[in-house]
Each structure stands twice: as C-alpha cells, then as structure tokens.
Motif scaffolding. Sequence first.
Motif, PDB file in Angstrom:
ATOM      1  N   THR A 107      36.528  -5.331 -26.514  1.00 16.92           N
ATOM      2  CA  THR A 107      36.478  -5.039 -25.092  1.00 16.92           C
ATOM      3  C   THR A 107      34.951  -4.676 -24.576  1.00 16.92           C
ATOM      4  OG1 THR A 107      37.371  -2.812 -25.484  1.00 16.92           O
ATOM      5  CG2 THR A 107      38.802  -4.591 -24.643  1.00 16.92           C
ATOM      6  N   LEU A 159      44.097  -3.462 -21.923  1.00 11.57           N
ATOM      7  CA  LEU A 159      43.988  -3.200 -23.334  1.00 11.57           C
ATOM      8  C   LEU A 159      43.616  -1.813 -23.777  1.00 11.57           C
ATOM      9  CD1 LEU A 159      42.184  -6.468 -24.825  1.00 11.57           C
ATOM     10  CD2 LEU A 159      44.423  -5.618 -25.439  1.00 11.57           C
ATOM     11  N   ARG A 160      42.662  -1.342 -23.174  1.00  8.71           N
ATOM     12  CA  ARG A 160      42.431  -0.150 -23.436  1.00  8.71           C
ATOM     13  C   ARG A 160      43.651   1.052 -23.032  1.00  8.71           C
ATOM     14  NH1 ARG A 160      36.073  -0.053 -21.167  1.00  8.71           N
ATOM     15  NH2 ARG A 160      35.328  -1.385 -22.874  1.00  8.71           N
ATOM     16  N   GLU A 207      42.368  -3.488 -30.589  1.00 10.14           N
ATOM     17  CA  GLU A 207      42.690  -4.400 -29.652  1.00 10.14           C
ATOM     18  C   GLU A 207      43.185  -5.712 -30.206  1.00 10.14           C
ATOM     19  OE1 GLU A 207      38.321  -4.434 -28.393  1.00 10.14           O
ATOM     20  OE2 GLU A 207      38.783  -2.559 -27.210  1.00 10.14           O
TER      21      GLU A 207
END
Length: 540
Positions: free
Chosen positions: A339, A285-286, A319
């Motif tokens: 996250t 995701l990052r 996100e």
Amino acid sequence: MSNFAPTFANFDIPSWFKTQHLAGMLRGIEKEGLRVRPDGYLAQTPHPAKLGSKLTHPFITTDYSESLLELITDPKESPKETLNMLRQLHVLVYKALPEEELMWPLSMPCMLSANDEDIPLADYGSSNTGKLKTLYRSGLGIRYGRRMQTIAGLHYNLSFGDGLFEYWHTQAADTQNQTQKQAENQPQDQNQAQSLSAFKNAKYLGLIRNFKRLTSLILYLLGASPSVCPCFLAGREHDLELLNDSTYYKPTATSLRMGKLGYTNSVQEHLDIRYNYLPEYVDGLRRAIKTPHESFQKLGLNDADGNPIQINDHILQIENEYYSPIRPKQIAASGETPTEALERRGIAYVEFRAIDLDPYSDVGIRLSSACFLEVMALYCLLNDSPELLPAEEDELAINLERVVNEGRREGLTILNNGSEQPLESWMLDHLSNMQPLAALLDAHYGGNDYRAAVALMQGKAGHSESTISAQVNADSERLGSMWQLGFTLAQQHRDSLLQQTLSPNTQAKYEVLAEKSILQQAEIEAAETEDFMQFLQQYR
C-alpha cells in the motif's frame, strides 16, 4: 428497478483510440504448481538447490509450501514472449527436480495426507525477512488450515503504455482534471504530472471494477477445477457428488477453486474494501491490518513455548492475505509495503488472479487464454465504469457462486442490474463487443491471435461441453479419477518439457542467476544483527 448505473451499454471504441495507443503494453505471469511424488503425494524434499534461493531469486521461488513452486516471468512485450519465458522456467525446474518428481498440472491438489503438518511451510532461511515470510505462512495455516493453501493458480499481470494514458488525459482535459489539486504554491508542470498520475489511477481502478463485473465470464471460459480429491474435503461440509470412488465433483461446475470450497475466506467477506478511489482502497486494506479479530485472538500470537505462530491476530496479518480476483499493483521497493508503494507512486499494473491452471497446457496457460485476457482487459479499461458499491458487489457475489457451482447448466441465469438474464446471452453480448478490440490488437501485433482467441471463447460460450471444466470432468470419468487425469497429464508435460533444450546462453544466464541468488541470501543473513523476536515486536 435496478439502482445500479448501467455498465457496458452499447460499447463503442472511443473515436480517438488507435492501434498506436497499444504501444508499451507489458505482461508477465506468476504460475504456481505443486511438486508431487510419483505416488501422487506431496513432495517432502526441500526446494531443489540447483534452482537457487527462494528468498532472492527473481523468477523461481515458492508460494505457501516448500512444495509449492512459483515461477515468475519478466514483463514482456508480447504474450508469446511471456509464454516462452514461462516455458524456459519449466524446463529449468524439470532439469533440477529429484528423479520421478512431477509438477501437478491442476489447481486443486490431490492425495494430501490427512495430517496438515505433512504440508511443509516454505523455508526462506535464517534472516529476519525470511523468518517473517515463514511466520506469515504459519499464520495462514492456523487460521484456515494448510490444505486450502495448497491450491495453485496463475496470475496474469498487465500494464498499458504511458502514451495511452497521456493521450487519453489530454483528450479528457475537462475542467475537473484542470482544477484537480490546483495548489497555488506548486509549479504548473508538477500539477500536470500529479493529475496525470491521478488520471491513470482512476482508469486502472475503472478497469478493476469492470473486471469484477465480468469475473463470471472468466470462470466459465477458463475455469478448470470442477472436481476435487476426497482428501481435500476431509472434515468439511459440502454438497458435492461422487464422480467415482476417488473424485467428488459438481456435474456443471466450472471453478470450485474460486468458490466457497476453494480459496475463500468468510472473515474477509464483510471487509468492504472498495475500488472507487485509490486512497479508499488503501485505507480499507490498512484498516483490516489494524483491526483485531476475535477468532484469531483465540489462536494466540505464540505457542506454549513462546514461539510465534502468526504475525498478529488481526483480520489480515499483511496486505497480501486479502483475497481478491484482481489487484492494483505497484512494484514495492525494499522495506516498503504494497500500500505504501501504491500511495507513493500510483498503480503500475493490474494483477488478474481468478485464473485456474489449465491442466492441458504444459505451462498452465494457453496462448488463446492469454490473448483473451488482454482483449478483456482493454474492454474493461475503455468502457465506462461507474462506482462499485456494496449492493452491486452482493449481486456479483451471487453470480460468481452460481457460475462456480453450475456455470455449465443449460438455461442458467445470472443477475444483471437487478434482473435475471441467461448467462449464455450475457457472455455472447460481451464477447461480440470485444471483437473490434481484438482486431485492433491484431493490427498492432500482427497475425490473428487475438481475433482467434475471442472466436474460440464465443464457441465455448455457446457450447459448454467445449469448456476446460467439461473436459476435465469427461477425462476424469474416462481415466477413472481426477488423480489419474492429473498424473497422466503431469507425465506428458514432463516428457515434452525435458525434450526442449535451452540455448547455451540462456542456460548460462539462469545458472549465474541461481548462484547469485544463493550469495545474496547469504549476505542478507550475514548482515543480520537483530534478534528475530525484537524484529517481530517492532513489526507488530
């Protein structure tokens, strides 16, 4: 030969698993719904003041558009309590709506204006956090068009009690769990806590992988968007047929919302975000948030006057832009990203997102559907769940597209470990495996809601004409259009909800909450000292 590990083969409930391990289960619902005018067009009025502040109200807010309400329940101890709170929120909304406004009961919108700008972005006030939320929505609009963002759905959030994971962890205390992260400088009890948390994360991720494997089952059984309004297709290529002058459809479709025409995103198709280990998921995701994307760069960060139009030009602005049928979740503290919350405290619950609004229910979901989702979640949790790798993901994507577009076609097959299998027999196999779990849930909660839910789904699996999507098509044809069906049901739901009264205590509680939320927003705005552009620069 298939190169996938077999999943769900000959499922048996683990011998140690007993009804007491179901204690502590919690569920909550987030339900979206468009406000529409009596002529069917999107409401242009602001969010009703009586409902409090969208920025700070815990239960009543908006999603993408000012006209797209989002109702959120507390986590509750039974599905009935959750639906009861969801109904209270609907009653509150109807009492506060401008006269004649309705809540649209279908996932797919209708009668949208040809002009995207007629879909108002949600406005969260003058604080930097509020402005950032609106800017995120502006970014979604320029990236994918505002129309796509008016699709409504329902999220079912579910967690299992810590007692289940603690007992399971001791049962599975093999050498791997004993030696995992055995740092010599840590006291023993901290090791234990850490490995229990890692164990819980692993089990929730196993549930998620199995749910992804079974998403087609949900789309067939609960899908309720087989048709769309012509306004939704303007300027888009499609292969839908005309049901009548004002409705396009696919005769055997289940959930167009979940397919290429709906809430999908070609940019995200190749992200390869995996659900095998929590750090891997977080990193994926990052990476997407940090990676610029050529087509979004071309849109620019600001307009000609220097006003920001998207948070950044990366694959994801934040996100939440990542679209997935299910997500691992942890409650984020103020100023914490999703996250960061997952990384620090692990998975607290899972969010099932592949659920269409049920237009025949006044709150968008029936008790039988809620109970079925819980049986299925338990089935996904207790089954073996091998790693989910790109080759299997590709197979699942093919299945999903088949079931979205022609899930009710007689003789439809899907891929199962590399070979074709009739959808009907695949569904019936899983549903019969779920029966003993439904019996355990009924034994824990009392009554027979869970067994009745599975039996109902078995009936639908064998008789496609009894599915919600088949009913939507039949009723749209009978009434003359999908819009007419939505409008008729919306009026029925409004009338039945307005006949329900909240107890004076409940009414007072919600009135206090609404007033408190308005004060909270005012406090946040008054405390703001930083200029938004500076705030945004830092955020970027």
